[in-house]
Design a protein around this motif. Structure first.
Motif, PDB file in Angstrom:
ATOM      1  N   TYR A 127      21.287  21.715  74.554  1.00 33.63           N
ATOM      2  CA  TYR A 127      21.259  20.196  74.075  1.00 33.63           C
ATOM      3  C   TYR A 127      20.319  19.387  74.996  1.00 33.63           C
ATOM      4  O   TYR A 127      19.250  18.810  74.588  1.00 33.63           O
ATOM      5  CB  TYR A 127      22.235  19.381  74.057  1.00 33.63           C
ATOM      6  N   HIS A 147      19.301   6.583  73.503  1.00 37.74           N
ATOM      7  CA  HIS A 147      19.050   6.815  72.160  1.00 37.74           C
ATOM      8  C   HIS A 147      18.949   7.789  71.156  1.00 37.74           C
ATOM      9  O   HIS A 147      19.435   7.924  70.653  1.00 37.74           O
ATOM     10  CB  HIS A 147      18.165   5.669  71.676  1.00 37.74           C
ATOM     11  N   GLN A 148      18.188   8.847  72.007  1.00 34.80           N
ATOM     12  CA  GLN A 148      17.905   9.756  71.719  1.00 34.80           C
ATOM     13  C   GLN A 148      18.880  10.795  71.289  1.00 34.80           C
ATOM     14  O   GLN A 148      19.922  11.436  71.025  1.00 34.80           O
ATOM     15  CB  GLN A 148      16.962  11.109  72.812  1.00 34.80           C
ATOM     16  N   LEU A 207      21.051   9.708  68.099  1.00 35.93           N
ATOM     17  CA  LEU A 207      19.931   9.668  67.321  1.00 35.93           C
ATOM     18  C   LEU A 207      20.945  11.461  66.656  1.00 35.93           C
ATOM     19  O   LEU A 207      21.055  11.119  65.835  1.00 35.93           O
ATOM     20  CB  LEU A 207      18.669   9.792  67.117  1.00 35.93           C
ATOM     21  N   ILE A 208      20.592  11.787  68.099  1.00 34.64           N
ATOM     22  CA  ILE A 208      21.637  13.497  67.701  1.00 34.64           C
ATOM     23  C   ILE A 208      22.725  13.543  67.435  1.00 34.64           C
ATOM     24  O   ILE A 208      23.481  14.352  66.163  1.00 34.64           O
ATOM     25  CB  ILE A 208      21.235  14.647  69.010  1.00 34.64           C
ATOM     26  N   ARG A 267      24.934  11.464  66.479  1.00 36.58           N
ATOM     27  CA  ARG A 267      24.685  10.829  64.985  1.00 36.58           C
ATOM     28  C   ARG A 267      24.249  11.218  64.122  1.00 36.58           C
ATOM     29  O   ARG A 267      25.254  11.108  62.572  1.00 36.58           O
ATOM     30  CB  ARG A 267      23.748   9.565  64.695  1.00 36.58           C
ATOM     31  N   SER A 268      23.123  11.853  63.976  1.00 40.60           N
ATOM     32  CA  SER A 268      23.382  13.315  62.666  1.00 40.60           C
ATOM     33  C   SER A 268      24.069  14.348  62.985  1.00 40.60           C
ATOM     34  O   SER A 268      24.629  14.990  61.441  1.00 40.60           O
ATOM     35  CB  SER A 268      22.071  13.855  63.174  1.00 40.60           C
ATOM     36  N   GLN A 269      24.986  14.551  63.525  1.00 40.99           N
ATOM     37  CA  GLN A 269      26.321  15.208  63.337  1.00 40.99           C
ATOM     38  C   GLN A 269      27.145  15.259  62.823  1.00 40.99           C
ATOM     39  O   GLN A 269      28.037  15.397  61.992  1.00 40.99           O
ATOM     40  CB  GLN A 269      26.178  15.861  64.666  1.00 40.99           C
ATOM     41  N   PHE A 324      26.466  12.388  60.552  1.00 43.26           N
ATOM     42  CA  PHE A 324      26.349  12.011  58.846  1.00 43.26           C
ATOM     43  C   PHE A 324      26.255  13.339  58.075  1.00 43.26           C
ATOM     44  O   PHE A 324      26.410  13.376  57.619  1.00 43.26           O
ATOM     45  CB  PHE A 324      24.790  11.326  58.390  1.00 43.26           C
ATOM     46  N   ASP A 325      25.442  14.959  58.802  1.00 41.55           N
ATOM     47  CA  ASP A 325      25.853  16.293  58.921  1.00 41.55           C
ATOM     48  C   ASP A 325      27.197  16.705  58.533  1.00 41.55           C
ATOM     49  O   ASP A 325      26.754  17.505  57.879  1.00 41.55           O
ATOM     50  CB  ASP A 325      25.103  16.493  59.340  1.00 41.55           C
ATOM     51  N   ARG A 346      28.629  18.563  60.928  1.00 42.20           N
ATOM     52  CA  ARG A 346      29.312  18.552  61.876  1.00 42.20           C
ATOM     53  C   ARG A 346      30.447  18.406  63.254  1.00 42.20           C
ATOM     54  O   ARG A 346      31.259  18.218  63.231  1.00 42.20           O
ATOM     55  CB  ARG A 346      27.834  19.110  63.039  1.00 42.20           C
ATOM     56  N   GLU A 400      27.809   0.791  66.295  1.00 44.54           N
ATOM     57  CA  GLU A 400      27.694   1.487  64.546  1.00 44.54           C
ATOM     58  C   GLU A 400      28.346   1.427  63.880  1.00 44.54           C
ATOM     59  O   GLU A 400      28.942   1.522  63.123  1.00 44.54           O
ATOM     60  CB  GLU A 400      26.574   2.061  64.633  1.00 44.54           C
TER      61      GLU A 400
END
Length: 74
Positions: free
Chosen positions: A6, A20-21, A24-25, A27-29, A31-32, A34, A68
């Protein structure tokens, strides 16, 4: 969620703030898939360790996820 690597995913040299980085990580997990609905997201201390950032930075990332509607904080 794997702990290794990480800290290599956040980069202080980027113009994007570290919190924010992390947002984003994570949030991606989410949405994906994971991080599944109802799964526990690591707390501030654990995120700070995993990403090698301050607890304040981790707290801000979690606050942004909550703003969010992606996580709830207890």
């Amino acid at each position: 969620m794997a702990k290794a690597g990480y800290s290599t995913l956040v980069d202080e040299r980027l113009p994007t703030p570290l919190y924010h980085q992390i947002f984003l990580i994570l949030r991606s997990q989410i949405f994906d898939g994971r991080l599944e609905p109802g799964a526990l997201v690591p707390g501030e201390e654990e995120l700070a360790r995993q990403f090698n950032v301050s607890r304040i930075t981790a707290r801000r990332a979690l606050a942004e996820l909550a703003a969010e509607g992606l996580v709830t904080r207890g």
